[in-house]
Design a protein around this motif. Sequence first.
Motif, PDB file in Angstrom:
ATOM      1  N   ARG A 155      -5.901  -4.417   6.164  1.00  0.00           N
ATOM      2  CA  ARG A 155      -7.256  -4.397   6.743  1.00  0.00           C
ATOM      3  C   ARG A 155      -7.513  -3.137   7.560  1.00  0.00           C
ATOM      4  O   ARG A 155      -8.606  -2.564   7.493  1.00  0.00           O
ATOM      5  CB  ARG A 155      -7.481  -5.658   7.583  1.00  0.00           C
ATOM      6  CG  ARG A 155      -7.651  -6.911   6.734  1.00  0.00           C
ATOM      7  CD  ARG A 155      -8.128  -8.116   7.547  1.00  0.00           C
ATOM      8  NE  ARG A 155      -8.435  -9.230   6.662  1.00  0.00           N
ATOM      9  CZ  ARG A 155      -7.563 -10.151   6.262  1.00  0.00           C
ATOM     10  NH1 ARG A 155      -6.302 -10.091   6.693  1.00  0.00           N
ATOM     11  NH2 ARG A 155      -7.921 -11.112   5.439  1.00  0.00           N
ATOM     12  N   LEU A 156      -6.534  -2.709   8.360  1.00  0.00           N
ATOM     13  CA  LEU A 156      -6.769  -1.521   9.174  1.00  0.00           C
ATOM     14  C   LEU A 156      -6.986  -0.280   8.315  1.00  0.00           C
ATOM     15  O   LEU A 156      -7.818   0.570   8.642  1.00  0.00           O
ATOM     16  CB  LEU A 156      -5.609  -1.293  10.138  1.00  0.00           C
ATOM     17  CG  LEU A 156      -5.611  -2.111  11.427  1.00  0.00           C
ATOM     18  CD1 LEU A 156      -4.423  -1.742  12.291  1.00  0.00           C
ATOM     19  CD2 LEU A 156      -6.897  -1.904  12.214  1.00  0.00           C
ATOM     20  N   VAL A 157      -6.249  -0.148   7.232  1.00  0.00           N
ATOM     21  CA  VAL A 157      -6.439   0.988   6.332  1.00  0.00           C
ATOM     22  C   VAL A 157      -7.863   1.003   5.796  1.00  0.00           C
ATOM     23  O   VAL A 157      -8.516   2.056   5.729  1.00  0.00           O
ATOM     24  CB  VAL A 157      -5.414   0.945   5.179  1.00  0.00           C
ATOM     25  CG1 VAL A 157      -5.828   1.858   4.032  1.00  0.00           C
ATOM     26  CG2 VAL A 157      -4.027   1.337   5.685  1.00  0.00           C
ATOM     27  N   ARG A 158      -8.380  -0.170   5.440  1.00  0.00           N
ATOM     28  CA  ARG A 158      -9.736  -0.245   4.885  1.00  0.00           C
ATOM     29  C   ARG A 158     -10.815  -0.097   5.955  1.00  0.00           C
ATOM     30  O   ARG A 158     -11.906   0.398   5.672  1.00  0.00           O
ATOM     31  CB  ARG A 158      -9.899  -1.567   4.114  1.00  0.00           C
ATOM     32  CG  ARG A 158      -9.288  -1.478   2.731  1.00  0.00           C
ATOM     33  CD  ARG A 158      -8.919  -2.812   2.108  1.00  0.00           C
ATOM     34  NE  ARG A 158      -8.475  -2.582   0.736  1.00  0.00           N
ATOM     35  CZ  ARG A 158      -7.291  -2.077   0.405  1.00  0.00           C
ATOM     36  NH1 ARG A 158      -6.429  -1.759   1.362  1.00  0.00           N
ATOM     37  NH2 ARG A 158      -6.965  -1.885  -0.862  1.00  0.00           N
ATOM     38  N   MET A 159     -10.519  -0.524   7.165  1.00  0.00           N
ATOM     39  CA  MET A 159     -11.489  -0.391   8.252  1.00  0.00           C
ATOM     40  C   MET A 159     -11.584   1.033   8.766  1.00  0.00           C
ATOM     41  O   MET A 159     -12.679   1.566   8.985  1.00  0.00           O
ATOM     42  CB  MET A 159     -11.087  -1.296   9.425  1.00  0.00           C
ATOM     43  CG  MET A 159     -11.370  -2.759   9.243  1.00  0.00           C
ATOM     44  SD  MET A 159     -10.667  -3.713  10.624  1.00  0.00           S
ATOM     45  CE  MET A 159     -11.497  -2.975  12.029  1.00  0.00           C
ATOM     46  N   LEU A 160     -10.422   1.663   8.986  1.00  0.00           N
ATOM     47  CA  LEU A 160     -10.374   2.926   9.719  1.00  0.00           C
ATOM     48  C   LEU A 160     -10.038   4.133   8.863  1.00  0.00           C
ATOM     49  O   LEU A 160     -10.356   5.263   9.232  1.00  0.00           O
ATOM     50  CB  LEU A 160      -9.328   2.833  10.843  1.00  0.00           C
ATOM     51  CG  LEU A 160      -9.429   1.634  11.789  1.00  0.00           C
ATOM     52  CD1 LEU A 160      -8.263   1.651  12.765  1.00  0.00           C
ATOM     53  CD2 LEU A 160     -10.753   1.641  12.534  1.00  0.00           C
ATOM     54  N   GLY A 161      -9.357   3.918   7.756  1.00  0.00           N
ATOM     55  CA  GLY A 161      -8.802   5.009   6.973  1.00  0.00           C
ATOM     56  C   GLY A 161      -7.296   5.069   7.144  1.00  0.00           C
ATOM     57  O   GLY A 161      -6.741   4.546   8.125  1.00  0.00           O
ATOM     58  N   ILE A 162      -6.626   5.686   6.197  1.00  0.00           N
ATOM     59  CA  ILE A 162      -5.161   5.690   6.194  1.00  0.00           C
ATOM     60  C   ILE A 162      -4.597   6.364   7.449  1.00  0.00           C
ATOM     61  O   ILE A 162      -3.752   5.803   8.149  1.00  0.00           O
ATOM     62  CB  ILE A 162      -4.622   6.391   4.929  1.00  0.00           C
ATOM     63  CG1 ILE A 162      -5.027   5.610   3.674  1.00  0.00           C
ATOM     64  CG2 ILE A 162      -3.094   6.501   5.000  1.00  0.00           C
ATOM     65  CD1 ILE A 162      -4.689   6.324   2.371  1.00  0.00           C
ATOM     66  N   ALA A 163      -5.057   7.582   7.739  1.00  0.00           N
ATOM     67  CA  ALA A 163      -4.479   8.335   8.858  1.00  0.00           C
ATOM     68  C   ALA A 163      -4.725   7.659  10.203  1.00  0.00           C
ATOM     69  O   ALA A 163      -3.778   7.466  10.983  1.00  0.00           O
ATOM     70  CB  ALA A 163      -5.012   9.768   8.854  1.00  0.00           C
ATOM     71  N   PRO A 164      -5.955   7.265  10.553  1.00  0.00           N
ATOM     72  CA  PRO A 164      -6.150   6.588  11.848  1.00  0.00           C
ATOM     73  C   PRO A 164      -5.383   5.275  11.953  1.00  0.00           C
ATOM     74  O   PRO A 164      -4.860   4.949  13.026  1.00  0.00           O
ATOM     75  CB  PRO A 164      -7.666   6.348  11.901  1.00  0.00           C
ATOM     76  CG  PRO A 164      -8.249   7.355  10.976  1.00  0.00           C
ATOM     77  CD  PRO A 164      -7.245   7.501   9.879  1.00  0.00           C
ATOM     78  N   ALA A 165      -5.328   4.519  10.856  1.00  0.00           N
ATOM     79  CA  ALA A 165      -4.598   3.249  10.898  1.00  0.00           C
ATOM     80  C   ALA A 165      -3.128   3.492  11.207  1.00  0.00           C
ATOM     81  O   ALA A 165      -2.530   2.798  12.046  1.00  0.00           O
ATOM     82  CB  ALA A 165      -4.742   2.513   9.568  1.00  0.00           C
ATOM     83  N   LEU A 166      -2.539   4.490  10.535  1.00  0.00           N
ATOM     84  CA  LEU A 166      -1.117   4.772  10.747  1.00  0.00           C
ATOM     85  C   LEU A 166      -0.859   5.365  12.123  1.00  0.00           C
ATOM     86  O   LEU A 166       0.033   4.908  12.852  1.00  0.00           O
ATOM     87  CB  LEU A 166      -0.618   5.733   9.668  1.00  0.00           C
ATOM     88  CG  LEU A 166      -0.488   5.173   8.248  1.00  0.00           C
ATOM     89  CD1 LEU A 166      -0.143   6.293   7.263  1.00  0.00           C
ATOM     90  CD2 LEU A 166       0.582   4.082   8.179  1.00  0.00           C
ATOM     91  N   PHE A 236      -7.829  14.382   0.347  1.00  0.00           N
ATOM     92  CA  PHE A 236      -6.772  13.620   1.008  1.00  0.00           C
ATOM     93  C   PHE A 236      -5.423  13.913   0.359  1.00  0.00           C
ATOM     94  O   PHE A 236      -4.407  14.068   1.043  1.00  0.00           O
ATOM     95  CB  PHE A 236      -7.071  12.122   0.947  1.00  0.00           C
ATOM     96  CG  PHE A 236      -6.077  11.270   1.702  1.00  0.00           C
ATOM     97  CD1 PHE A 236      -6.265  10.973   3.039  1.00  0.00           C
ATOM     98  CD2 PHE A 236      -4.928  10.787   1.079  1.00  0.00           C
ATOM     99  CE1 PHE A 236      -5.354  10.212   3.741  1.00  0.00           C
ATOM    100  CE2 PHE A 236      -4.004  10.027   1.769  1.00  0.00           C
ATOM    101  CZ  PHE A 236      -4.222   9.741   3.107  1.00  0.00           C
ATOM    102  N   ALA A 237      -5.414  13.974  -0.975  1.00  0.00           N
ATOM    103  CA  ALA A 237      -4.161  14.213  -1.709  1.00  0.00           C
ATOM    104  C   ALA A 237      -3.522  15.530  -1.286  1.00  0.00           C
ATOM    105  O   ALA A 237      -2.286  15.653  -1.248  1.00  0.00           O
ATOM    106  CB  ALA A 237      -4.429  14.210  -3.209  1.00  0.00           C
ATOM    107  N   ALA A 238      -4.346  16.502  -0.932  1.00  0.00           N
ATOM    108  CA  ALA A 238      -3.802  17.801  -0.532  1.00  0.00           C
ATOM    109  C   ALA A 238      -2.995  17.697   0.752  1.00  0.00           C
ATOM    110  O   ALA A 238      -2.047  18.467   0.975  1.00  0.00           O
ATOM    111  CB  ALA A 238      -4.947  18.798  -0.359  1.00  0.00           C
ATOM    112  N   ASN A 239      -3.362  16.750   1.605  1.00  0.00           N
ATOM    113  CA  ASN A 239      -2.659  16.578   2.881  1.00  0.00           C
ATOM    114  C   ASN A 239      -1.550  15.533   2.828  1.00  0.00           C
ATOM    115  O   ASN A 239      -0.790  15.388   3.792  1.00  0.00           O
ATOM    116  CB  ASN A 239      -3.656  16.174   3.975  1.00  0.00           C
ATOM    117  CG  ASN A 239      -4.656  17.275   4.278  1.00  0.00           C
ATOM    118  OD1 ASN A 239      -4.295  18.444   4.295  1.00  0.00           O
ATOM    119  ND2 ASN A 239      -5.910  16.910   4.491  1.00  0.00           N
TER     120      ASN A 239
END
Length: 725
Positions: A155-166, A236-239
Amino acid sequence: MSENMIRYERDDEGIVTLTMDDPSAGANTMNAAYKAAMAETVDRLEQEKDDITGVVLTSAKKTFFAGGNLADLQKITSANVGDAFTEVEEIKAQLRRLEKLGKPVVAAINGAALGGGLEIALATHHRIAVDDDRIKIGLPEVSLGLLPGGGGVTRLVRMLGIAPALMDWLLQGQQRTPSEAKAKGVVDELVATQEELVPAAKQWIRDNAGKADAATKGWDVKGYKIPGGTPTTPSFAANLPAFPANLRKQLKGSPIKSPRSIMSAAIEGAQVDFDTASRIESRYFADLVAGRESKAMIQAFFFDLQAINSGKLRPEGVEKRKVTKVGVLGAGMMGAGIAHACATSGIDVVLKDVSLESAEKGKGYTQKLVDARVSKGRMTAEDRDAVLARITPTADAADLGDVDVVIEAVFEDLGLKEKVFKEVEAVVGPDTLLCSNTSTLPITDLQGFSSRPADFIGLHFFSPVDKMKLVEIIRGEQTADEAAARAIDLVQQIRKIPIVVADGRGFYTSRVFGTLIDEGVRLVAEGVDPQVIERGATSAGFPAPPLAMLDEVSLTLTQHIRGEAAKAAAAAGEEYAANPGEQVVDTLVELGRKGRASGAGLYDYPEGGAKVLWPELRTRWTKGTDVPERDLHDRYLYRMALETAACFESGVLKDAESANIGGIFGIGFPPHTGGPATFMTNSEGGLRGFVSRANELADTYGERFRPSPWLVERAEKGSLVDAVS
């Protein structure tokens, strides 16, 4: 049973209030009662959906929800890991049904929502919390060797995005205040008081009744895109390659598994639909919960800490006492740090040194720390001034007359300590607790010159005091239970963690820490490249490597400790066993390289730059000696663990909690092991497996790794602590 766990109340407007209140526990957890209650609750909500306007989910406890039941999780092994996967999938299915009810669901967060508690809240459509900084919101599972398996990653990945969630929530298990959680996008609304919470939740439902988007998560709408993109998004893939590289840098090569699993679950889950991502998360969770790492970390960071904080080590029958005034003897770095810890906890401090100028300088240490907090907005100027007003510098022992406790923090010299205590005992009251911050000198020896040995105890703080949470309490032969209880009370009053050990040279932490440094410098003498030595420690999970730590404590201090140990051995009619590593230390000291404080040691300390290993270490000692990485790790871990076992054998240690928490918080034993005692008992094959591996190391690297007959006997009986408890 389930009707008592979640109370179901529907008002005239059709708003259902669900109040979680486990009658069998002080906090709500994801136990069997919760699972049964939530199943019945969701069934009823679905049946009555046409008559429902919305749902408010709250708690009757002081906390909102405490998360998973850790006692249950400790029972999961590789043999029943499939059951764990099924169980977590069933719990998540209930939350998914709540999320897709078709009616707005609001979490009314009245207290701490950690782990599973936050995951429940994330399954609702709107989250309201009381704006109280004492409330903590977060997903701390990584600190227990786990990942959030109740939907937190997905849920956090979908709410915030991968980087902020992590970065903001998952990889470090941050616990945030409600206002911080709102700023980070996890809490939607704040209210000032508990009384406003449920009414605000109901008002949100009224305001959003009939709005489809209020009862539907974005990821359940066709075309929803995860903020910031996914691995299939070119930008995103580039990072993406930087993610594992940054994680490795953050972990310093530590073998801890849970952060890697969290990152994998987040990245893999972002590339599939929600329900598939949720199953991926469950599989990673089941793998972690069945492993030895999570068992070890749960034991240390939950059960051992809970036992200490709840008073297991405190003598029974002694009334609890609060300290109002402390005298600190010595205003050097350690004494100044102790004064700061007391003053910031609301205790008045008399800080004494040989001159008023030195005492004022010691107070300046607190000034510097609190000024920094004010500049960062973490403390008000008024609070800073109040802290500073509590510290009274002095050079006059008479100013200590009305203190409740004296804490001596002068140089490690028996004669000097005798002098300052005799001066102080002549002016303090008969009920003053007498504490020495010595890190090596036996407390029983110090009691020998005290007029009140029953009130005399060791209080070993760790440097820097403002950052280190542990205090090692050492009972001398004559220390009374009341003195031990009062010492524990003081340590907890200043928000530190107390462990309790018996007397002996080096006590527990200094004695065991010395073996790590000794092993590192032995490796130098053996011809192993110093960079390999240091990296071997960090890749084993140590927060800092042995040669760097030797520089920090100073090479001359280790010489002094060695000299005292040699004297003690001679007094006991024993021969002190020297080793080649000591010759390395002596050579460096002769060259003027005494450690960081002197500007040079095993490392160089260029002005304005990062420290670097002294190049001549390789020139003088490196011979290309190869030690396999596993052996390198085990030489550090087993030396410290075997010395811990020796502390149990001699009676210095009497409980596993002090061994584990002291090892992790005091001397940097790798946290993922659960501490030295758990490292031994949690080894593959248990304590017998530990003994077997120790014998292998002894055959290869020397008798210092040979398990004692006592430890071999304990291994046969399958218990480390019973013999000394």
